[in-house]
Design a protein around this motif. Structure first.
Motif, PDB file in Angstrom:
ATOM      1  N   UNK A 245       0.792   4.049  -2.907  1.00  0.00           N
ATOM      2  CA  UNK A 245       0.471   5.403  -2.444  1.00  0.00           C
ATOM      3  C   UNK A 245       1.951   6.443  -2.794  1.00  0.00           C
TER       4      UNK A 245
ATOM      5  N   UNK B 164      -9.303  -7.573  -4.745  1.00  0.00           N
ATOM      6  CA  UNK B 164     -10.280  -6.739  -3.812  1.00  0.00           C
ATOM      7  C   UNK B 164      -9.392  -5.238  -3.875  1.00  0.00           C
ATOM      8  N   UNK B 165     -10.217  -4.213  -3.101  1.00  0.00           N
ATOM      9  CA  UNK B 165      -9.529  -2.762  -3.218  1.00  0.00           C
ATOM     10  C   UNK B 165      -8.395  -3.225  -2.182  1.00  0.00           C
ATOM     11  N   UNK B 166      -7.141  -2.258  -2.284  1.00  0.00           N
ATOM     12  CA  UNK B 166      -5.884  -2.908  -1.757  1.00  0.00           C
ATOM     13  C   UNK B 166      -5.961  -2.718  -0.068  1.00  0.00           C
ATOM     14  N   UNK B 167      -6.832  -1.793   0.339  1.00  0.00           N
ATOM     15  CA  UNK B 167      -7.069  -1.567   1.536  1.00  0.00           C
ATOM     16  C   UNK B 167      -7.490  -2.947   2.587  1.00  0.00           C
ATOM     17  N   UNK B 168      -8.033  -3.685   1.476  1.00  0.00           N
ATOM     18  CA  UNK B 168      -8.778  -4.799   2.285  1.00  0.00           C
ATOM     19  C   UNK B 168      -7.904  -6.214   1.838  1.00  0.00           C
TER      20      UNK B 168
ATOM     21  N   UNK C 252      -0.083  -5.516  -5.938  1.00  0.00           N
ATOM     22  CA  UNK C 252      -0.016  -4.086  -6.382  1.00  0.00           C
ATOM     23  C   UNK C 252      -1.717  -3.618  -7.175  1.00  0.00           C
ATOM     24  N   UNK C 253      -2.311  -4.843  -7.419  1.00  0.00           N
ATOM     25  CA  UNK C 253      -3.644  -4.637  -7.750  1.00  0.00           C
ATOM     26  C   UNK C 253      -4.913  -5.043  -6.874  1.00  0.00           C
TER      27      UNK C 253
ATOM     28  N   UNK D 290       0.806  -1.230   0.101  1.00  0.00           N
ATOM     29  CA  UNK D 290      -0.051  -0.069  -0.113  1.00  0.00           C
ATOM     30  C   UNK D 290       0.898   1.557   0.048  1.00  0.00           C
TER      31      UNK D 290
ATOM     32  N   UNK E  37     -16.082  -7.536   0.018  1.00  0.00           N
ATOM     33  CA  UNK E  37     -15.158  -6.653   0.417  1.00  0.00           C
ATOM     34  C   UNK E  37     -15.154  -5.389  -0.746  1.00  0.00           C
ATOM     35  N   UNK E  38     -16.022  -5.357  -1.357  1.00  0.00           N
ATOM     36  CA  UNK E  38     -15.895  -4.205  -2.696  1.00  0.00           C
ATOM     37  C   UNK E  38     -15.112  -4.512  -3.863  1.00  0.00           C
ATOM     38  N   UNK E  39     -14.941  -6.159  -4.143  1.00  0.00           N
ATOM     39  CA  UNK E  39     -14.165  -6.678  -5.090  1.00  0.00           C
ATOM     40  C   UNK E  39     -14.743  -7.464  -6.072  1.00  0.00           C
TER      41      UNK E  39
END
Lengths: 467, 467
Positions: free
Chosen positions: B248, B350-354, B381-382, B244, B416-418
């Motif tokens: 960032x 999944x979103x990287x935060x998850x 990274x994705x 992350x 998880x939004x993925x």
């Protein structure tokens, strides 16, 4: 065929009555309100809708779409009216759906470098909102357009060479379909192989397949440093050679813009600058302090090899801002060259190896047709450029010569393996050229349109007419 | 419904007779030839087509499609058979269209950084062909897949974090539609707003909308230098934190791969390495000599801040190659942990935060279901990772537990939004999860399918079944 206005008018009258009862003050029918939504930065005549609706949320959009569907009433989504090819016109009447009341940032996921917004927010308002996060939304078509409108026309602009176009930064859409159903086209995952890419299908569909009601967008970290550079060239060819070498070298320029000598002259006059009136490349570099210096110097060497002169670069924010403000004002600067004329902003994109020839040929053709000054500027890292024609609305002969130029320009771009529109879209103005460019592919496009919008209520008469 | 095999079988028999007369030795009907095209690296049972056709050019593809259309005969495009979700199976019989005879590079435009190829060429063969130009095609899904198959499944792989996925690098397609018409979806312009984005619609459509017969692809300059790095972490969380921070920070990593401790163990055993058996990040940097050193060092600082240990980096080609070969062999290394078992390669993004939570929960769940070892690797990274399940084909109970795991994993990713597939596609295996993920969006997908392929002859039974 699309059906003419008169065959739809009974339905539209009933729809307006139902919508008026339901939405009261959220519906505007005055001439000024309707003309405002039909007015865009285009040379096409405005064709106002019969009413303007101001939905507050997705459910209201769905309700409006269902009512319009019931009464065969066209729906024309409206953002800020900065599109250039008649996208917001209502040739068959109907309802202008003004998305300006749906302009919130719904979510920012800083760790994931994404956000979810409503379509009415403009790119500047979004970036203002993001300021504290250290992130930014990079797509910049010049005008302070709405994000929904930018997605609908597949907009890009000055820094697409580094950050891509709307097709690259939209991760997920919420869309109200022609039948009033609400779908999501994707997720927040950065990549996906989950079925047909509806996200990319709706991006660039110009409101003809549904109404975009939410967008999830990729964001980028604000670069630690930026530098801007200018470099003059003796010829457009030499400038284009420098661009090709820059791209081939893999220099990650954030922006690389070409202004021809005529455009430099216009910008000097309008923005009170004193740039020498030669073909000019205007660049921006994003990165670390050391990185942007290194990039500027690397470009300097490339420019030297290709005959660049008076190469200058700066990291001073005030100098950068002044230069880029001048670039952003170029359209108005060009218009000011011949006050009282209409501006026609053309938009072609060619393989970069054909760029120099295409730009030079366009300048020659404009002169030959007695259309000069016809200043040229381009997002040349992508092979995309605009010739600005300045046409007297009372001079029929000039208008005819302008039409000759347009036909020539788009034919030339298509013959060079390029497109009749890099970023403005088709709308009403370019349907003829789209047929020349993609011919047989129009049939599957029409089949998709008919499958998703069988009654042709979603922005009818745009991109193509139905058979 | 898709119609079962028996209702189509008369038509298929007639089609084969017509095709056999027309194409003679280009048609194979032997069991081995048919089984070979149904065999893929999947846990789904092979379902061979009734015949294999080997077209030599686009016109032959169009002829085959027209004959199949006349006799309601399914067409299943085949590249190299490395897809993972049953894409090349023929559940309703029909013709396997083996594209291996159409494997030429048609054009390389070095100045424009693009090339046009036939679909049967593999990514390695393409890069071999490009070697002298100093350019390369970056998408690398591991297997030496065909470019056409990679486009059809919207493939990506280890260096998508820098170079994107197939949706980002395909500029234009030639496609034979279900009615036998040949279209081009785009041009060689780098960006375009010309009508619906059919290019992105066909990328990822898994052969269900048409047959891809040519592709124009973006290429990239071979980086002047590459460096590879490894770094161990005490936990998957710590490794994900480093990822992350890297993203960032905007560090332009070319690859950033996670191997969990189980996967490191498998790779050590298979590739004769002696990596410590902790969660490992494996990275690659592309750039100038100075740039790749700077990037490696910048990652080193990030790793230090997030508890990374034994950070090592190298620019020696032999060391890089050894490490990345081991990574590429990870699938086979995992399979070797339990010889005689079937491998099921899952694929969530999944979103990287998850990411950390998702990877850790997956490892825990596999242990809880007594499915360990279930090594994990990810294109982190994705936010994309794969849990490899190793299932005894004769152990019904283990198979049932694997099914429980799959349901749990895909639900977790979607929650998880993925997405249920970052890069493998839907095929036959993930239709249930696609419905969970995109629900209402399946209706417009089906409408598009029906509009472009009304008789459902193009790879029927993939992505979704028809109502």
């Amino acid at each position: 065929m699309d059906g003419d206005h008169s065959t739809r008018s009974d339905g539209i009258a009933t729809a307006l009555s139902v919508l008026g009862q339901r939405f009261g003050p959220q519906m505007l029918t005055g001439r000024d309100a309707r003309m405002h939504r039909a007015h865009s930065a285009t040379w096409l005549a405005p064709e106002p809708a019969d009413a303007v609706l101001l939905p507050q949320n997705t459910n209201e959009v769905a309700e409006i779409v269902k009512i319009c569907g019931t009464y065969n009433t066209p729906i024309i989504p409206f953002g800020t009216g900065t599109s250039l090819e008649g996208h917001v016109n209502a040739p068959l009447g109907g309802v202008s759906l003004d998305m300006s009341q749906m302009a919130s940032v719904l979510q920012v996921n800083a760790e994931d470098l994404d956000c979810t917004v409503q379509p009415g927010i403009t790119r500047k308002a979004l970036n203002e909102d993001l300021r504290a996060t250290g992130l930014f939304f990079p797509i910049d078509p010049g005008a302070d357009a709405s994000i929904g409108g930018m997605a609908a026309t597949r907009a890009s602009g000055t820094n697409a060479v580094r950050y891509g176009t709307m097709k690259d930064v939209v991760m997920d859409l919420q869309v109200v379909l022609a039948n009033g159903e609400i779908i999501r086209t994707g997720t927040r995952a950065k990549k996906s192989s989950a079925g047909y890419d509806l996200t990319r299908l709706f991006v660039g569909s110009e409101g003809t397949l549904g109404v975009i009601t939410e967008l999830t967008l990729k964001l980028f970290g604000m670069p630690e440093a930026m530098s801007a550079a200018t470099c003059q060239f003796k010829s457009v060819e030499a400038a284009c050679e420098a661009v090709i070498a820059t791209i081939q070298y893999g220099l990650p320029v954030a922006r690389i813009e070409l202004l021809d000598a005529a455009m430099v002259g216009a910008v000097n006059a309008y923005s009170n600058l004193s740039l020498p009136e030669n073909p000019l490349l205007l660049l921006e570099f994003h990165g670390s302090e050391a990185g942007v210096a290194e990039q500027a110097q690397a470009f300097g060497s490339i420019a030297e090899d290709t005959g660049g002169q008076d190469f200058q670069w700066t990291t001073k924010p005030e100098d950068r801002t002044k230069l880029w403000q001048a670039r952003h004002d170029a359209y108005w600067a060009a218009r000011a060259l011949k006050p009282g004329t209409e501006g026609i902003s053309t938009d072609v994109c060619v393989p970069i190896s054909k760029l120099a020839e295409a730009v030079q040929a366009a300048a020659n053709k404009a002169a030959e047709l007695n259309l000069a000054p016809a200043p040229i500027l381009g997002h040349v890292g992508d092979g995309n450029f605009h010739v600005l024609l300045l046409v007297d609305p009372n001079d029929k002969d000039e208008q005819a010569r302008a039409k000759t130029f347009l036909d020539w320009l788009y034919d030339a771009a298509i013959s060079a393996g390029g497109t009749c529109t890099g970023e403005h879209g088709i709308g009403q103005g370019k349907q003829h050229y789209l047929r020349k460019e993609l011919g047989p592919a129009l049939e599957p496009m029409r089949a998709i349109k008919t499958a998703l919008d069988p009654d042709n209520i979603m922005n009818p008469g745009k991109i193509f007419t139905l058979g």
